[in-house]
Write an enzyme that holds these catalytic residues in place. Structure first.
Site, mmCIF file in Angstrom:
data_model
loop_
_atom_site.group_PDB
_atom_site.id
_atom_site.type_symbol
_atom_site.label_atom_id
_atom_site.label_comp_id
_atom_site.label_asym_id
_atom_site.label_seq_id
_atom_site.Cartn_x
_atom_site.Cartn_y
_atom_site.Cartn_z
ATOM 1 N N GLU A 104 0.820 -1.220 0.000
ATOM 2 C CA GLU A 104 0.000 0.000 0.000
ATOM 3 C C GLU A 104 0.852 1.266 0.000
ATOM 4 O OE1 GLU A 104 -2.849 -0.412 3.200
ATOM 5 O OE2 GLU A 104 -3.956 -1.971 2.137
ATOM 6 N N GLU A 113 -4.958 -8.702 -0.364
ATOM 7 C CA GLU A 113 -5.898 -8.535 0.744
ATOM 8 C C GLU A 113 -7.306 -8.357 0.197
ATOM 9 O OE1 GLU A 113 -4.868 -5.375 3.438
ATOM 10 O OE2 GLU A 113 -2.733 -5.915 3.461
#
Length: 407
Positions: free
Chosen positions: A195, A332
């Site tokens: 991220e 995820e």
């Protein structure tokens, strides 16, 4: 958000033991390595599970000599127990085929110019990897929280101007990780980061830096040789966001140092994305949206709360990456539990399971690898599907929905 096939392997096995961290031993892997193509790697890794909020969890400690507070990773800092092989075996028994192990480093990285990783911490990472691979699970490790701009001590910041220092540190850290694991077989996969992005920075400048990190990652790992020259590697776009990874700024790194054992017409790079759409259903810690899909009872939904939007997003991944030989690693996905209080929706877990089912079906359709996000928390707004203390399944509906796709 947030091991190797050794003890029981006899054939083609090379073992050495390093004693660290109070006498715990870490073993090296077999030199045997199976080259898996795109179709094979997606099959053997799907579906996967995240060992979240453990090796990337952090604590803050004040240095008694300098008075400076430093950030250190700690697997129990966020309330989860010490990781055990029994827990990993529970994950395996439930049907998962791979485990993503988010790992942070922070102040366990020494000063320039060597940026030496704390030996005890790297040894513990190895132990957890060994737990997975010993049980025939694929393991993914990364540099996880070090890129967060919201945590003191973070350093992998694409929007910062001291890029020469950041890049030197990044190369040094990945070189050490790669060297430590170079003998591990195909069950181990490296993911460049997590991220990474900075919405406060100039997008073009910051994205160029992300692309540079990806190329440095691939080149550094490949140059360490051994099995790293042919290992599958995972790279990331802006915040692992599907739209921002599919846009023009993202550049897939070249792979010029990979082993000649890999056929020329095959890839050994995956693309990482995360899927939490809409966040109002998946992650918001409120009860405004607790249903998902076309059969919902609620009228209070967003345009993303349905099968059509999800399919459209996965079509982008198909067209941009998987149809061209690059598997997509959905590192995820998941949705938090909104059943736990009187304000909750007693049917929320039905919708959570359905969401997981539809996402996995689209992963099969588009050649992607789904990795369920489990943060170990079974309370209100938790993502856990296991109890890490009792090693029991806590969300059978969700696990059954996922495994029903891969039966």
């Amino acid at each position: 958000m947030k091991t190797i096939k050794i003890q029981y392997c006899i054939i083609l096995l090379v073992v050495f033991t390093i004693t660290v961290m109070g006498g715990r031993s870490v073993c090296a892997a077999s030199k045997s390595f199976h080259n898996l193509n795109q179709k094979d790697i997606v099959k053997v890794m799907s579906p996967g599970w995240n060992l979240g909020n453990q090796m990337e969890a952090i604590k803050f400690e004040k240095d008694t000599n300098t008075g400076i507070t430093k950030t250190y990773p700690s697997e129990t800092a966020w309330g989860n127990p010490v990781i055990t092989e029994e827990m990993i075996k529970t994950v395996k028994a439930a049907g998962f085929k791979s485990v993503r192990i988010p790992v942070s480093y922070f102040s366990y990285i020494g000063n320039a110019p060597d940026y030496t990783i704390n030996a005890g911490w790297l040894s513990r990472v190895k132990e957890v990897v060994d737990m997975c691979v010993k049980n025939d699970l694929y393991a993914v490790i990364n540099i996880h929280g070090d890129g967060y701009t919201t945590i003191d001590g973070g350093w992998l910041h694409c929007g910062s101007w001291n890029q020469a220092e950041i890049q030197a540190k990044y190369v040094a850290v990945w070189k050490q990780i790669a060297q430590a694991f170079k003998g591990y077989d195909e069950h181990l996969i490296f993911e460049s980061m997590n991220e990474e992005g900075d919405d406060k920075a100039d997008r073009a400048f910051a994205y160029r830096n992300i692309n540079t990190y990806q190329q440095l990652f691939v080149d550094t790992v490949r140059k360490t040789g051994g099995n790293n020259a042919k290992r599958w590697l995972i790279v990331c776009g802006w915040l692992t966001d599907i739209d921002k990874t599919c846009e023009g700024y993202f550049e897939i790194p070249s792979d010029k140092y990979r082993s000649k054992e890999v056929p020329n017409n095959e890839k050994r790079i995956m693309i990482s994305v995360h899927y939490y759409s809409p966040w109002e259903f998946c992650g918001n810690e409120d009860y405004q949206i607790s249903e998902w899909g076309s059969y919902t009872k609620s009228k209070n939904l967003t345009a993303q709360t349905n099968e059509t939007y999800l399919k459209t997003q996965f079509d982008k991944l198909l067209n941009k990456f998987t149809s061209k030989g690059y598997p997509v690693f959905v590192g995820e996905f998941g949705s938090c539990d909104k059943t736990k209080t009187n304000r909750g929706n007693k049917d929320n877990n039905i919708y959570r399971a359905y969401f997981a089912k539809i996402l996995c079906e689209n992963c099969v359709r588009t050649n992607c690898i789904p990795m369920y996000w489990d943060n170990g928390w079974n309370g209100e707004f938790g993502f856990a599907v296991f109890d890490r203390r009792t090693h029991k399944i806590t969300q059978k509906e969700i696990i059954d929905a996922i495994m029903g796709v891969y039966k």
